[in-house]
Design an enzyme around this catalytic site. Structure first.
Site, PDB file in Angstrom:
ATOM      1  N   GLU A  38       1.178  -1.140   0.036  1.00  0.00           N
ATOM      2  CA  GLU A  38      -0.006   0.181   0.044  1.00  0.00           C
ATOM      3  C   GLU A  38       0.788   1.247  -0.094  1.00  0.00           C
ATOM      4  OE1 GLU A  38      -3.821   1.937   2.399  1.00  0.00           O
ATOM      5  OE2 GLU A  38      -2.167   0.529   3.589  1.00  0.00           O
ATOM      6  N   LYS A 107      -9.847   0.808  -2.278  1.00  0.00           N
ATOM      7  CA  LYS A 107      -9.969   0.570  -0.833  1.00  0.00           C
ATOM      8  C   LYS A 107     -11.193   1.086   0.069  1.00  0.00           C
ATOM      9  CE  LYS A 107      -7.120   1.112   3.571  1.00  0.00           C
ATOM     10  NZ  LYS A 107      -5.999   1.879   4.081  1.00  0.00           N
ATOM     11  N   CYS A 153      -4.854  -3.297   3.723  1.00  0.00           N
ATOM     12  CA  CYS A 153      -4.379  -2.945   4.935  1.00  0.00           C
ATOM     13  C   CYS A 153      -5.608  -2.918   6.124  1.00  0.00           C
ATOM     14  CB  CYS A 153      -3.860  -1.496   4.960  1.00  0.00           C
ATOM     15  SG  CYS A 153      -2.904  -0.956   6.267  1.00  0.00           S
TER      16      CYS A 153
END
Length: 268
Positions: A38, A107, A153
């Protein structure tokens, strides 16, 4: 046998320098799938510094990286500007071996949290707009289709997303991350192993590592976990390349190990 190569790095806010670090780590390496973490091209307190590379050029450079390595490239996340918003999109682009964009995952879960570390608080929603669509795509290898899912994440903490990826057929889920040290030390491995066990899939996690500036510190420990929840291969906190070889049939038939997903009971 599919070779997955995971880049664990300490990105800064210098896009060109980060590209050079990635290319250096990949010197004389061969892989079928290449994964970046990321915020692979820009991270740190100076993130709002003047743009060093136009976004279109970033995509061109990532496309070229896939071509040069003859690999499927899962390009962590890059901040994509929007014409109708001051915020960017935290996008994970996937390029095939010809440099063509296969898919893009935005995301979903943004990291807005107070953490007892040197930075103290994180508010990704100040910089980004979240996505809403899970992403599973096909990777063709030796005339066999591998179903790959994506999570980024903070997504790791939300099992419902992984449930949906599994429901859509994911057999291996790739998790690019910039997991901070404080939470990573406590939760990184246990969450990754839990997701692998819950859904009977391989989990390949690619994390940032080290000090990115005076306050931001990430945990490293990129790793591959099999559907039984075992850590197959891992790095520590060093910058480096994690190479993992998996038989494609092991990925395809992983659901046969313990088919608990087939026994899910839905509650009203």
């Amino acid at each position: 046998m599919i070779r997955f190569s995971v880049v664990q790095m300490t990105s800064t806010n210098d896009v060109s320098e980060n590209f050079n670090i990635i290319k250096t780590l990949l010197t004389n390496q061969k892989m079928d799938v290449l994964v970046l973490p990321e915020m692979c091209l820009s991270i740190g307190a100076k993130y709002k510094s003047p743009v060093q590379m136009e976004f279109d050029q970033v995509l061109i450079e990532l496309s070229q990286l896939a071509i040069e390595n003859n690999a499927l490239l899962i390009a962590g996340t890059v901040k994509q500007p929007q014409t109708n918003s001051d915020k960017g999109q935290p996008n994970c682009y996937v390029f095939d071996q010809l440099g063509q964009i296969v898919t893009c995952y935005q995301k979903i879960h943004l990291f807005d949290a107070v953490v007892n570390d040197t930075q103290g608080a994180y508010r990704e929603s100040d910089q980004y707009d979240p996505g809403s669509l899970p992403c599973v795509f096909d990777f063709m290898f030796n005339n066999k289709v591998i179903k790959m899912g994506l999570a980024v994440c903070y997504d790791l903490r939300f099992s419902l997303l992984f449930h949906e990826l599994k429901k859509q057929g994911a057999q291996l889920i790739v998790v690019p991350a910039a997991f901070v040290y404080k939470t990573g030390d406590a939760h990184w491995e246990v969450l990754l192993r839990a997701r692998a066990i819950e859904f009977g899939v391989y989990i390949l996690a690619c994390n940032q590592t080290g000090w990115h500036d005076e306050t931001r510190h990430t945990f490293g420990h990129s790793m591959l976990i099999n559907p039984w929840g075992e850590v197959v291969n891992t790095l520590g906190e060093e910058v480096g390349l994690l190479n993992c070889d998996i038989e494609e049939n092991d990925i395809i038939h992983s659901k046969e190990l313990l088919p608990s997903f087939n026994h899910v009971v839905k509650f009203d």
